[in-house]
Design a protein around this motif. Structure first.
Motif, PDB file in Angstrom:
ATOM      1  N   LYS A 147      78.736  42.401  33.306  1.00  0.00           N
ATOM      2  CA  LYS A 147      77.284  42.562  33.402  1.00  0.00           C
ATOM      3  C   LYS A 147      76.880  43.108  34.768  1.00  0.00           C
ATOM      4  CE  LYS A 147      75.988  38.859  30.235  1.00  0.00           C
ATOM      5  NZ  LYS A 147      75.430  37.522  30.128  1.00  0.00           N
ATOM      6  N   VAL A 148      77.825  43.150  35.682  1.00  0.00           N
ATOM      7  CA  VAL A 148      77.507  43.586  37.042  1.00  0.00           C
ATOM      8  C   VAL A 148      78.292  44.865  37.338  1.00  0.00           C
ATOM      9  CG1 VAL A 148      77.565  42.890  39.477  1.00  0.00           C
ATOM     10  CG2 VAL A 148      77.078  41.184  37.695  1.00  0.00           C
ATOM     11  N   PHE A 149      77.584  45.831  37.956  1.00  0.00           N
ATOM     12  CA  PHE A 149      78.178  47.162  38.115  1.00  0.00           C
ATOM     13  C   PHE A 149      79.462  47.159  38.934  1.00  0.00           C
ATOM     14  CE2 PHE A 149      78.717  51.011  40.689  1.00  0.00           C
ATOM     15  CZ  PHE A 149      79.049  51.892  39.667  1.00  0.00           C
ATOM     16  N   THR A 150      79.429  46.573  40.153  1.00  0.00           N
ATOM     17  CA  THR A 150      80.578  46.762  41.054  1.00  0.00           C
ATOM     18  C   THR A 150      81.889  46.256  40.438  1.00  0.00           C
ATOM     19  OG1 THR A 150      79.111  46.792  42.927  1.00  0.00           O
ATOM     20  CG2 THR A 150      81.419  46.397  43.418  1.00  0.00           C
ATOM     21  N   PRO A 151      81.947  45.026  39.922  1.00  0.00           N
ATOM     22  CA  PRO A 151      83.217  44.635  39.286  1.00  0.00           C
ATOM     23  C   PRO A 151      83.549  45.479  38.056  1.00  0.00           C
ATOM     24  CG  PRO A 151      81.577  42.866  39.133  1.00  0.00           C
ATOM     25  CD  PRO A 151      81.005  43.902  40.027  1.00  0.00           C
ATOM     26  N   TYR A 152      82.500  45.876  37.301  1.00  0.00           N
ATOM     27  CA  TYR A 152      82.758  46.741  36.123  1.00  0.00           C
ATOM     28  C   TYR A 152      83.480  48.009  36.575  1.00  0.00           C
ATOM     29  CZ  TYR A 152      81.743  50.750  33.168  1.00  0.00           C
ATOM     30  OH  TYR A 152      81.881  51.915  32.456  1.00  0.00           O
ATOM     31  N   TYR A 153      82.928  48.647  37.611  1.00  0.00           N
ATOM     32  CA  TYR A 153      83.437  49.963  38.012  1.00  0.00           C
ATOM     33  C   TYR A 153      84.743  49.831  38.804  1.00  0.00           C
ATOM     34  CZ  TYR A 153      83.433  54.479  40.481  1.00  0.00           C
ATOM     35  OH  TYR A 153      83.779  55.699  41.006  1.00  0.00           O
ATOM     36  N   ARG A 154      84.708  48.968  39.840  1.00  0.00           N
ATOM     37  CA  ARG A 154      85.881  48.912  40.733  1.00  0.00           C
ATOM     38  C   ARG A 154      87.061  48.217  40.061  1.00  0.00           C
ATOM     39  NH1 ARG A 154      84.943  52.537  44.810  1.00  0.00           N
ATOM     40  NH2 ARG A 154      82.718  52.572  45.130  1.00  0.00           N
ATOM     41  N   LYS A 155      86.776  47.065  39.387  1.00  0.00           N
ATOM     42  CA  LYS A 155      87.897  46.321  38.773  1.00  0.00           C
ATOM     43  C   LYS A 155      88.159  46.782  37.356  1.00  0.00           C
ATOM     44  CE  LYS A 155      87.547  41.674  40.538  1.00  0.00           C
ATOM     45  NZ  LYS A 155      87.012  40.442  40.006  1.00  0.00           N
ATOM     46  N   GLY A 156      87.070  46.958  36.610  1.00  0.00           N
ATOM     47  CA  GLY A 156      87.219  47.266  35.185  1.00  0.00           C
ATOM     48  C   GLY A 156      87.664  48.695  34.927  1.00  0.00           C
ATOM     49  N   CYS A 157      87.063  49.650  35.658  1.00  0.00           N
ATOM     50  CA  CYS A 157      87.358  51.067  35.369  1.00  0.00           C
ATOM     51  C   CYS A 157      88.448  51.634  36.269  1.00  0.00           C
ATOM     52  CB  CYS A 157      86.092  51.911  35.527  1.00  0.00           C
ATOM     53  SG  CYS A 157      84.776  51.459  34.398  1.00  0.00           S
ATOM     54  N   LEU A 158      88.246  51.520  37.592  1.00  0.00           N
ATOM     55  CA  LEU A 158      89.149  52.245  38.496  1.00  0.00           C
ATOM     56  C   LEU A 158      90.587  51.736  38.448  1.00  0.00           C
ATOM     57  CD1 LEU A 158      86.937  52.940  41.667  1.00  0.00           C
ATOM     58  CD2 LEU A 158      87.426  54.434  39.722  1.00  0.00           C
ATOM     59  N   THR A 159      90.792  50.506  37.990  1.00  0.00           N
ATOM     60  CA  THR A 159      92.165  49.997  37.918  1.00  0.00           C
ATOM     61  C   THR A 159      92.821  50.336  36.582  1.00  0.00           C
ATOM     62  OG1 THR A 159      91.398  47.900  37.052  1.00  0.00           O
ATOM     63  CG2 THR A 159      91.670  48.032  39.440  1.00  0.00           C
ATOM     64  N   ARG A 160      92.026  50.879  35.659  1.00  0.00           N
ATOM     65  CA  ARG A 160      92.554  51.254  34.351  1.00  0.00           C
ATOM     66  C   ARG A 160      93.221  52.636  34.421  1.00  0.00           C
ATOM     67  NH1 ARG A 160      90.616  47.702  30.216  1.00  0.00           N
ATOM     68  NH2 ARG A 160      89.716  46.605  31.975  1.00  0.00           N
ATOM     69  N   GLN A 161      93.731  53.082  33.296  1.00  0.00           N
ATOM     70  CA  GLN A 161      94.332  54.413  33.251  1.00  0.00           C
ATOM     71  C   GLN A 161      93.300  55.458  33.706  1.00  0.00           C
ATOM     72  OE1 GLN A 161      95.578  55.437  29.336  1.00  0.00           O
ATOM     73  NE2 GLN A 161      96.902  57.082  30.036  1.00  0.00           N
ATOM     74  N   ALA A 162      93.745  56.441  34.477  1.00  0.00           N
ATOM     75  CA  ALA A 162      92.807  57.466  34.965  1.00  0.00           C
ATOM     76  C   ALA A 162      92.182  58.197  33.778  1.00  0.00           C
ATOM     77  CB  ALA A 162      93.552  58.445  35.854  1.00  0.00           C
ATOM     78  N   PRO A 163      90.934  58.645  33.930  1.00  0.00           N
ATOM     79  CA  PRO A 163      90.287  59.367  32.818  1.00  0.00           C
ATOM     80  C   PRO A 163      91.068  60.631  32.445  1.00  0.00           C
ATOM     81  CG  PRO A 163      88.701  58.874  34.569  1.00  0.00           C
ATOM     82  CD  PRO A 163      90.043  58.483  35.085  1.00  0.00           C
ATOM     83  N   ARG A 164      90.846  61.084  31.235  1.00  0.00           N
ATOM     84  CA  ARG A 164      91.523  62.295  30.730  1.00  0.00           C
ATOM     85  C   ARG A 164      91.277  63.479  31.675  1.00  0.00           C
ATOM     86  NH1 ARG A 164      88.129  63.388  27.046  1.00  0.00           N
ATOM     87  NH2 ARG A 164      87.263  65.175  28.129  1.00  0.00           N
ATOM     88  N   PHE A 165      92.330  64.234  31.962  1.00  0.00           N
ATOM     89  CA  PHE A 165      92.141  65.451  32.760  1.00  0.00           C
ATOM     90  C   PHE A 165      91.495  66.499  31.842  1.00  0.00           C
ATOM     91  CE2 PHE A 165      93.276  69.288  35.060  1.00  0.00           C
ATOM     92  CZ  PHE A 165      92.911  68.897  36.345  1.00  0.00           C
ATOM     93  N   PRO A 166      90.547  67.307  32.348  1.00  0.00           N
ATOM     94  CA  PRO A 166      89.845  68.254  31.457  1.00  0.00           C
ATOM     95  C   PRO A 166      90.795  69.208  30.720  1.00  0.00           C
ATOM     96  CG  PRO A 166      88.777  68.143  33.601  1.00  0.00           C
ATOM     97  CD  PRO A 166      90.023  67.329  33.711  1.00  0.00           C
ATOM     98  N   ILE A 167      90.435  69.464  29.473  1.00  0.00           N
ATOM     99  CA  ILE A 167      91.229  70.363  28.622  1.00  0.00           C
ATOM    100  C   ILE A 167      90.718  71.793  28.856  1.00  0.00           C
ATOM    101  CG2 ILE A 167      91.891  70.845  26.219  1.00  0.00           C
ATOM    102  CD1 ILE A 167      90.684  68.034  25.535  1.00  0.00           C
ATOM    103  N   ALA A 168      91.643  72.734  28.924  1.00  0.00           N
ATOM    104  CA  ALA A 168      91.232  74.129  29.169  1.00  0.00           C
ATOM    105  C   ALA A 168      90.433  74.667  27.981  1.00  0.00           C
ATOM    106  CB  ALA A 168      92.467  74.992  29.387  1.00  0.00           C
ATOM    107  N   ARG A 169      89.602  75.648  28.267  1.00  0.00           N
ATOM    108  CA  ARG A 169      88.832  76.310  27.203  1.00  0.00           C
ATOM    109  C   ARG A 169      89.826  76.983  26.245  1.00  0.00           C
ATOM    110  NH1 ARG A 169      83.537  78.562  28.361  1.00  0.00           N
ATOM    111  NH2 ARG A 169      82.980  80.197  26.894  1.00  0.00           N
ATOM    112  N   PRO A 170      89.660  76.830  24.947  1.00  0.00           N
ATOM    113  CA  PRO A 170      90.629  77.451  24.023  1.00  0.00           C
ATOM    114  C   PRO A 170      90.696  78.962  24.258  1.00  0.00           C
ATOM    115  CG  PRO A 170      89.081  76.024  22.844  1.00  0.00           C
ATOM    116  CD  PRO A 170      88.595  76.104  24.253  1.00  0.00           C
ATOM    117  N   LYS A 171      91.938  79.501  24.237  1.00  0.00           N
ATOM    118  CA  LYS A 171      92.087  80.950  24.501  1.00  0.00           C
ATOM    119  C   LYS A 171      91.542  81.762  23.344  1.00  0.00           C
ATOM    120  CE  LYS A 171      95.714  81.253  27.912  1.00  0.00           C
ATOM    121  NZ  LYS A 171      96.307  79.900  27.988  1.00  0.00           N
ATOM    122  N   GLU A 172      91.824  81.270  22.166  1.00  0.00           N
ATOM    123  CA  GLU A 172      91.384  82.009  20.980  1.00  0.00           C
ATOM    124  C   GLU A 172      90.832  81.019  19.968  1.00  0.00           C
ATOM    125  OE1 GLU A 172      93.283  85.050  17.816  1.00  0.00           O
ATOM    126  OE2 GLU A 172      94.530  84.480  19.533  1.00  0.00           O
TER     127      GLU A 172
END
Ligand SMILES: Cc1cc2nc3c(=O)[nH]c(=O)nc-3n(C[C@H](O)[C@H](O)[C@H](O)COP(=O)(O)OP(=O)(O)OC[C@H]3O[C@@H](n4cnc5c(N)ncnc54)[C@H](O)[C@@H]3O)c2cc1C
Length: 481
Positions: A147-172
């Motif tokens: 319910k509180v931002f800082t633990p959500y973000y620092r503990k909950g998110c940043l310690t989890r698997q890193a977010p998906r790296f962006p996918i390239a624009r499809p060539k065709e």
């Protein structure tokens, strides 16, 4: 039927109006010929029907998307399930793929669509295309949501698997024969208003993927490394101005997240960049709250506020909406919103506090006005923002913290440039009076062409008395609840 064996795949575009880093599009393109479609959902509940500013943006964003797809984009209006089935039949498509949305009514609708499509032998698959961390994947050790931002973000998110790296624009991209963009179909959505109030907006914004990429690039080269302080100055272009682009998915948060980390080494060790990345975290937190507490758009997160005695004053509300309160910082903010479809974050907090605390008007009135006038109107961020301002939200500013619009102006708009831009009738006032013209001696007002009550309003409330009234109302609430 598995998606992988599909040859013709419907890609249902929604708030992901881009080709780069679009997981649904990329998966479909890798597996067959696609039928891209956008559907304006007529069944959206009243509280989710697009506001005027968002409609304007959507029109132009769809034009831009269609251009990127070589004018091969179906535009439809109506009930998505029926339309998807009709398109699947017309094109002999055997699967539908989309990026997930998190507003409660959209989640419910999409679940139903998935079930019905599957029962009809049409494969349906959804992916995450708009969040760094999906709300269901971030929970505390006891499996309950934060319910509180800082633990959500620092503990909950940043310690989890890193977010998906962006996918390239499809060539065709192979698009099925018969898919064509029709300007008539777009016009029939009636997203462009009849009166041309959007001319100023048009000059300042470029909806679409290219406009989003330009904004991100500008931010990185001009503003990212001074973000921490400059982001508070409404007269300075110190922020990324990405919010409407993020809302419509013309850029993903993943692209912004990794663009910052790619442009600068050790971004998390740099205060400016760390703060910027954490603002993207606030966006995630807003979606997180909406996902776990779906009623936050209209119900106080903190139920204690259900007993709050709000005032009803249509005149005060109107003065606030149109920037005629007689308090320069408030009027500049509300006029910026009305004229440009945008308002600086610091000023959103100040005008919000003024409405809810000085005027004692229910935060939901402010939420509705912002919903209609903001280009970045977003159910998650808007509800969370208003509940934060009102003190009724999760991890919110306490109600007793009442922003003083004079002090806020003197601190963050020292020279009064922001006020002068949106309240030009005050532009000749010396800076010591620009945030409080009622304190200027009559001869100065006269010399500067300001006639209070005539060409600029007298304040509609006394800031000190209304502050006391708000604190009394809070004390009363404590007694009742
Ligand atoms: C009362 C109120 C209502 C708001 N309503 C909305 C809304 O409808 N839509 C919306 O996108 N934002 C809303 N915000 C959050 C914030 O004001 C805007 O996201 C920000 O001003 C957008 O400008 P920017 O893109 O230059 O932000 P930057 O400072 O460059 O931040 C980068 C991105 O982070 C996200 N972000 C930044 N601050 C916040 C925040 N406090 N909460 C959630 N996300 C944030 C946005 O996606 C933003 O584009 C609201 C804030 C308040 C106080």
């Amino acid at each position: 039927m598995s998606l992988m064996s599909s040859k013709k795949i419907i890609v249902w575009f929604r708030q992901d109006l881009r080709l780069t880093d679009n997981p649904a599009l990329s998966l479909a393109v890798d597996n067959g010929t696609i039928i891209p479609v956008f559907i304006l959902d007529d069944d959206a509940p009243e509280n989710a029907a697009l506001g005027g500013a968002s409609q304007w943006w959507l029109h132009h964003s769809l034009l831009s998307l269609s251009k990127s797809l070589n004018t091969k984009l179906l535009i439809r209006r109506g009930e998505p399930l029926a339309i998807l089935i009709e398109i699947a039949e017309a094109f002999s498509a055997d699967s539908v793929i989309w990026n997930r949305l998190y507003e409660p009514w959209q989640r419910e609708r999409d679940e139903n669509i998935k079930t019905v499509l599957k029962n009809r032998g049409i494969a349906a698959k959804s992916l995450n295309g708009s969040l760094l961390w999906e709300p269901m994947s971030v929970l505390k050790k006891d499996e309950t949501p934060y319910k509180v931002f800082t633990p959500y973000y620092r503990k909950g998110c940043l310690t989890r698997q890193a977010p998906r790296f962006p996918i390239a624009r499809p060539k065709e991209i192979q698009i099925a024969d018969g898919v064509n963009f029709s300007m008539d179909a777009l016009t029939s959505l009636q997203l462009i208003p009849k009166t041309e109030w959007y001319k100023d907006i048009e000059a300042q914004w470029q909806p679409g993927e290219e406009g989003a990429a330009n904004r991100l690039q500008r931010f990185i080269s001009e503003a990212a490394t001074s973000y921490q302080d400059a982001r508070n100055m409404p007269a300075v272009k110190g922020t990324s101005l990405l919010s409407p682009h993020l809302h419509f998915g013309e850029v993903s948060p993943n692209q912004a997240w990794y663009a910052i980390q790619g442009a600068f080494e050790n971004a998390f060790d740099n205060k400016d960049l760390d703060v910027y990345l954490s603002e993207l975290g606030w966006r995630e937190f807003s979606y997180y709250l909406l996902f776990h507490w779906p009623e936050i758009q209209h119900k106080n997160f903190n139920a204690k506020f259900d007993f709050f005695q709000w005032r009803s004053s249509p005149d005060d509300l109107k003065a606030w909406q149109f920037g005629n309160t007689g308090v320069p910082m408030i009027d500049a903010g509300m006029r910026e919103l009305y004229q440009t479809g945008y308002m600086h974050n610091r000023v959103r907090m100040v005008v919000g506090s003024f409405l809810v605390k000085n005027l004692l008007i229910d935060w939901r009135e402010g939420e509705r006005w912002f919903w209609d006038t903001l280009l970045d109107a977003d159910m998650a961020s808007n509800s969370a923002g208003w509940q934060w301002v009102a003190g009724s939200g999760a991890d919110a500013a306490p109600f007793f913290r009442i922003f003083n619009p004079i002090l806020q102006g003197e601190k963050f708009d020292k020279e009064g440039e922001y006020v002068k831009k949106y309240c030009p009738e005050l532009k000749r006032l010396p800076k010591q009076f620009i945030h409080k013209p009622w304190e200027a001696p009559p001869e100065i007002l006269k010399a500067c062409g300001v006639e209070l009550g005539k060409n600029y309003p007298n304040p509609i409330v006394d800031l000190k008395l209304s502050r006391k009234r708000a604190l009394d109302a809070l004390a009363q609430l404590k007694v009742i609840s």
